[in-house]
Enzyme design. Structure first.
Site, short mmCIF file in Angstrom:
data_model
loop_
_atom_site.label_atom_id
_atom_site.label_comp_id
_atom_site.label_asym_id
_atom_site.label_seq_id
_atom_site.Cartn_x
_atom_site.Cartn_y
_atom_site.Cartn_z
N LYS A 34 -23.27 13.18 -6.11
CA LYS A 34 -21.85 12.26 -6.50
C LYS A 34 -22.10 11.61 -5.31
O LYS A 34 -23.08 11.42 -4.17
CB LYS A 34 -20.75 12.77 -6.02
N TYR A 254 -16.63 -11.89 18.83
CA TYR A 254 -15.49 -13.05 18.62
C TYR A 254 -14.24 -11.85 19.25
O TYR A 254 -14.49 -10.76 19.26
CB TYR A 254 -15.27 -11.84 16.94
#
Length: 359
Positions: A34, A254
């Site tokens: 899956k 940042y």
């Protein structure tokens, strides 16, 4: 081409599946593919295990169709069952094994006009409290399905909540719930996920359901994949695309949260959180360059991250940078970020090309 690739070792995938089988001699095993085979690419994983795996397991009809496009005849289990009544006809056409987890699914199945009967897996809620019948409700469902024309095989399954915590009392309680239904006639039974395959032999039953272990990550916080004999399947590798020198007191990234404590050499690397590398990775989290560890410097950006290579003088433009794989275990990175290997693997985005090798 942007220098970033997820290399998938198919030989390692086969090794890990065979290890699951060796943990429970004589049992069969669904390879859980899956979520695009946990980010590794379901078509390639199915092709790799075709003829080796006893069956496959997926979470949706769309995933089942993808498996069927590669392997037309494999036993294929729909783990959450059908979400809409009209899906039962499609499941029958695809020859799926189908989970039945509640009254609504049971009613829809018994009302369905399907071309051929289905192998059904009644799901017991033995303590996870996510999907499944209570023990009493499952007995009633079992009785309703006896002789129904929609039914070929009738099987029993459940799922552990805490199998990754060895000794957790809920594991024994769930096993007792499951064992309390063994007086009913079932063709097959399945309980063991990866953690139970590896450490809980009482749960092995007829069919195993290995998932994360197939991809070389550990389901346990305290047991490494290497200790368990698993081989990493995915290596996420980028490159150094820029190098600059920064003076002591200058910041990187940042927010300017990382400040050089000495004159430093900083490498910019071609991978960021839009590729699936976790933005939550704290400064100091290591990558591997030239076989040596080097720590992140500053926040992970969308497309790039920065690494302090001050103590790695040979590092140069174009050098490969392993974010995780053989040198940096994915579980180590996951723990540093407060998550699990499952999440990191399934979050590798589609813009990262997969390259398949055989050992």
């Amino acid at each position: 081409m942007r220098p970033l690739v997820a290399t998938v070792d198919l030989a390692a995938l086969r090794h890990n599946y065979q290890l699951a089988k060796q943990c429970a001699p004589g049992r069969k095993a669904f390879a859980v593919v899956k979520a695009n085979a946990y980010g590794h690419g379901a078509p390639a994983a199915v092709e790799c295990l075709r003829g080796l795996a006893d069956g496959f397991a997926v979470a949706s009809l769309e995933e089942a169709e993808q498996v069927r496009s590669v392997d037309a005849s494999a036993k294929l289990l729909l783990l959450e069952g059908c979400f809409e009544p009209n899906e039962y006809a499609a499941a029958a056409a695809l020859g799926l094994d189908v989970a039945i987890e509640g009254e609504a699914q049971l009613d829809a199945l018994l009302a369905a006009d399907i071309a051929r009967p289905l192998n059904l897996w009644l799901k017991l809620d033995s303590g996870m409290h996510r999907l499944g019948f209570s023990a009493d409700a499952l007995r009633r469902a079992h009785a309703r399905l006896q002789g129904a024309h929609q039914v070929a095989e009738l099987n029993l399954m459940s799922h552990f909540a805490c199998a990754d915590e060895r000794g957790n009392p809920l594991n024994e309680a769930q096993l007792e719930q499951f064992s309390g239904l063994l007086d009913l006639a079932f063709d097959s039974r399945s309980f063991a996920n990866s953690a139970a395959v590896l450490t809980l032999s009482a749960a092995h039953m007829d069919w195993l359901r290995p998932g994360i272990m197939l991809y070389g990550a550990s389901p346990f916080a305290e047991l490494s994949a290497e200790t368990l004999g698993l081989k990493p399947v995915m290596a996420l590798t980028a490159s150094i695309i820029a190098i600059r020198d920064v003076e002591a007191g200058e910041s990187v990234g940042y927010g300017a949260g990382w400040v050089a404590q000495r004159a430093s050499r900083i490498a910019t690397v071609s991978c960021g959180y839009a590729d699936g590398y976790p933005r939550t990775a704290p400064p100091g989290t290591c990558v591997s360059i030239l076989g040596q560890r080097a720590p992140l410097a500053g926040r992970v950006s969308m497309d790039m991250l920065a690494v302090d290579i001050t103590d790695l003088p040979p590092a140069a433009l174009g050098d490969a940078v392993e974010l995780w794989g053989n040198e940096i275990p994915i579980d180590e990175l996951a723990q540093a970020c407060g998550t699990i290997g499952y999440e990191l693997l399934t979050k590798v985005t589609q813009r990262v090309p997969r390259r398949y090798i055989n050992g």
